[in-house]
Each structure stands twice: as C-alpha cells, then as structure tokens.
Write a protein that holds these residues in place. Structure first.
Motif, PDB file in Angstrom:
ATOM      1  N   HIS A   1       0.853  -1.192   0.000  1.00  0.00           N
ATOM      2  CA  HIS A   1       0.000   0.000   0.000  1.00  0.00           C
ATOM      3  C   HIS A   1       0.883   1.234   0.000  1.00  0.00           C
ATOM      4  O   HIS A   1       1.284   1.727   1.061  1.00  0.00           O
TER       5      HIS A   1
ATOM      6  N   TYR B   1      -8.597  -4.788  17.979  1.00  0.00           N
ATOM      7  CA  TYR B   1      -8.436  -6.049  17.246  1.00  0.00           C
ATOM      8  C   TYR B   1      -7.197  -6.792  17.734  1.00  0.00           C
ATOM      9  O   TYR B   1      -6.210  -6.159  18.128  1.00  0.00           O
TER      10      TYR B   1
ATOM     11  N   ASP C   1      -1.455 -14.894   6.252  1.00  0.00           N
ATOM     12  CA  ASP C   1      -2.814 -14.827   6.826  1.00  0.00           C
ATOM     13  C   ASP C   1      -2.943 -13.603   7.729  1.00  0.00           C
ATOM     14  O   ASP C   1      -3.964 -12.914   7.723  1.00  0.00           O
TER      15      ASP C   1
ATOM     16  N   LEU D   1      -3.308 -10.499   5.688  1.00  0.00           N
ATOM     17  CA  LEU D   1      -4.661 -10.434   5.123  1.00  0.00           C
ATOM     18  C   LEU D   1      -5.662  -9.955   6.181  1.00  0.00           C
ATOM     19  O   LEU D   1      -6.550  -9.138   5.888  1.00  0.00           O
ATOM     20  N   LYS D   2      -5.487 -10.439   7.404  1.00  0.00           N
ATOM     21  CA  LYS D   2      -6.406 -10.021   8.481  1.00  0.00           C
ATOM     22  C   LYS D   2      -6.254  -8.524   8.757  1.00  0.00           C
ATOM     23  O   LYS D   2      -7.248  -7.816   8.900  1.00  0.00           O
TER      24      LYS D   2
ATOM     25  N   GLU E   1      -5.182  -6.242   6.700  1.00  0.00           N
ATOM     26  CA  GLU E   1      -5.728  -5.500   5.542  1.00  0.00           C
ATOM     27  C   GLU E   1      -7.256  -5.472   5.596  1.00  0.00           C
ATOM     28  O   GLU E   1      -7.875  -4.446   5.311  1.00  0.00           O
ATOM     29  N   SER E   2      -7.856  -6.600   5.987  1.00  0.00           N
ATOM     30  CA  SER E   2      -9.330  -6.661   6.058  1.00  0.00           C
ATOM     31  C   SER E   2      -9.858  -5.700   7.110  1.00  0.00           C
ATOM     32  O   SER E   2     -10.881  -5.041   6.907  1.00  0.00           O
ATOM     33  N   ILE E   3      -9.139  -5.605   8.222  1.00  0.00           N
ATOM     34  CA  ILE E   3      -9.548  -4.661   9.286  1.00  0.00           C
ATOM     35  C   ILE E   3      -9.531  -3.240   8.716  1.00  0.00           C
ATOM     36  O   ILE E   3     -10.475  -2.462   8.898  1.00  0.00           O
TER      37      ILE E   3
ATOM     38  N   ILE F   1      -9.717  -2.245   5.581  1.00  0.00           N
ATOM     39  CA  ILE F   1     -10.757  -2.034   4.560  1.00  0.00           C
ATOM     40  C   ILE F   1     -12.105  -1.778   5.255  1.00  0.00           C
ATOM     41  O   ILE F   1     -12.833  -0.845   4.913  1.00  0.00           O
ATOM     42  N   ALA F   2     -12.403  -2.601   6.267  1.00  0.00           N
ATOM     43  CA  ALA F   2     -13.679  -2.437   6.985  1.00  0.00           C
ATOM     44  C   ALA F   2     -13.757  -1.054   7.648  1.00  0.00           C
ATOM     45  O   ALA F   2     -14.805  -0.410   7.648  1.00  0.00           O
ATOM     46  N   GLN F   3     -12.633  -0.609   8.192  1.00  0.00           N
ATOM     47  CA  GLN F   3     -12.613   0.699   8.868  1.00  0.00           C
ATOM     48  C   GLN F   3     -12.994   1.833   7.923  1.00  0.00           C
ATOM     49  O   GLN F   3     -13.622   2.798   8.313  1.00  0.00           O
TER      50      GLN F   3
ATOM     51  N   CYS G   1     -15.121   1.753   5.668  1.00  0.00           N
ATOM     52  CA  CYS G   1     -16.569   1.736   5.395  1.00  0.00           C
ATOM     53  C   CYS G   1     -17.381   2.161   6.616  1.00  0.00           C
ATOM     54  O   CYS G   1     -18.614   2.101   6.596  1.00  0.00           O
TER      55      CYS G   1
END
Ligand code: 5GP
Length: 231
Positions: free
Chosen positions: A34, A170, A179, A182-183, A185-187, A189-191, A193
């Motif tokens: 990123h 988290y 893994d 990825l976790k 990054e997912s956190i 991305i969710a933030q 939104c």
C-alpha cells in the motif's frame, strides 16, 4: 439515488505486539503493498543497534534532546519502554500526513497506544500476538542476539502487555504471516466503510425522480397513452 461523501482524513493505526510476534514483518509487507500508507518514525534515546539506520529505523537522539522535545510538546505520545530509554512519536509530521488523506501506522508499545487512544478515540488499535510462547522462544533463539537478562526482560514485558489486549480493538495471531497480513488488511478495509467516516449523504429529490419516472422520461419507447380510448 445518493452520493456519499466520505472524510478525506487518513486513519491513524497503532500496531503493537508482544516480542517476536512478527509485527515488523507485517508492517513492512503492508507498506510494500500500500504505497499510500506511511509509517511514523519514532524518536528514541536508546543506542543504535546492529544494522539500524538513523532516520529510517528511529531518529536516535540523546536523553537531553529527548527531554527538551518533551518540554516543547513535540510528541503525540512518549514512554520509557525498555531499560528506562525513551521512545516517542512526533506530533507535527503525523498531523500533516493524516490531513493529506494518507493512513499512518504507529508501531508503538501499549503505554503509547493508551495515550494516543485518549487523544484520538477513533484510532484503530491492533495487537499482534505470537501463536505461543514456545514459538516466541524459538524465534528469540533464531535471532540469537541478546543475553539472558534481555531475554527475561522481553518475556516479562510480553506477559504484562498481554493483560492490556482488552484495550485494543483487534487482535491478530501471527501464525502464518500471509494470513496475518490479510487479516490486518481486512480490518483496514472495513474501517474505511465505517458510518462515522461519512461527511455527507446527498439524496436526490424523491418527488422529482418519481415524477420523471412515471411520466415516461425513463422509458420513452413505451410511453403509455392515457388519452387512448381503451373500450
Ligand atoms: P526495540 O526497537 O528496542 O526492539 O523495541 C522498542 C519497543 O518500543 C517496541 O515495543 C516498540 O513497539 C516500542 N516503541 C517504538 N517506538 C515507540 C514510540 O514512539 N512510542 C512508544 N510508546 N513505544 C515505541
């Protein structure tokens, strides 16, 4: 139907973790992937180690200089982390990067995380945990650069820090590094939104839309003829 305008300001992300949890590797990979993300470089009074570079790993300064910066309110947070040495996050640089819309990662300890959360409650706190103490022992041995006293200190600190996990948002167990990344990054991305990132929702006029639709503007080809005698 609607147009959502979100806050441009970047997110402040704290990544802490127990010794040898692999947070450095996770952060390095995140920054490679990123390009817009920034890592804050802390100031410290501790001595430079091995192949560390001044201005890259930390800004290495004397205790006196550090204390002068404290007096001048130049830190967002600071703490005595290990062996009474100071570590601190510079305030001005972070504010500028966040304002420009970029996310900033702080790799700091639990004391610093607590201070930042109090100042900026919207900060995202992520704690990286090694899968087990057996694995930590294995990783410390593999690194092999510390004496027994330093190893004992790392373990004691780790136990203390684990008790602080409930203050984080988290927790990510770093069993497999891909893994874990990825976790994280997912956190993030969710933030992005989150509803509290919305600044404005512009909704088009409902009556106008309905009127235009019913009067056939939207489907000219099959405009209904209301005057036709249907008998
Ligand atoms: P070292 O670099 O000596 O291995 O470990 C430094 C420790 O201090 C790590 O736990 C790291 O998270 C923490 N640390 C690094 N920079 C800062 C900072 O600016 N503020 C605080 N509070 N902790 C920091």
């Amino acid at each position: 139907m609607s147009n959502i305008k979100q806050k441009k300001r970047g997110e402040l992300i704290i990544i802490s973790g127990t010794t040898c949890a692999g947070k450095g590797t996770i952060i390095k990979k995140l920054l490679e992937k990123h390009k817009d993300m920034r890592l804050s470089i802390s100031y410290t009074s501790r001595a430079i180690r091995g192949n560390e570079v001044d201005g890259v790993d930390y800004y290495f300064i004397s205790r006196e200089e550090f204390e002068r910066k404290i007096e001048n309110h130049e830190f967002l947070e600071y703490a005595k982390v290990r062996y009474g040495e100071y570590f601190g996050t510079p305030k001005k640089e972070i504010e500028e990067v966040l304002e420009s819309g970029k996310d900033v990662i702080l790799e700091i300890d639990v004391q610093g995380a607590k201070q930042v959360k109090e100042l900026f409650p919207e900060t995202i706190l992520i704690f990286i945990l090694a899968p087990s103490f057996e694995e930590v022992k294995r990783r410390i041995k593999a690194r092999g650069f510390e004496n027994n006293e330093q190893i004992i200190d790392r373990f004691r600190t780790a136990y203390k820090e684990i008790n602080e996990i409930p203050k984080y948002n988290y927790v990510v167990v770093n069993d497999q590094v891909e893994d874990a990344i990825l976790k994280v990054e997912s956190i993030l991305i969710a933030q992005k939104c989150r509803v509290d990132r919305i600044e404005e929702i512009a909704v088009e006029n409902e009556e106008e839309i309905l009127h235009e639709f019913i009067m056939g503007k939207e489907y000219n080809n099959e405009k209904p003829n209301y005057n036709k005698d249907t008998k």
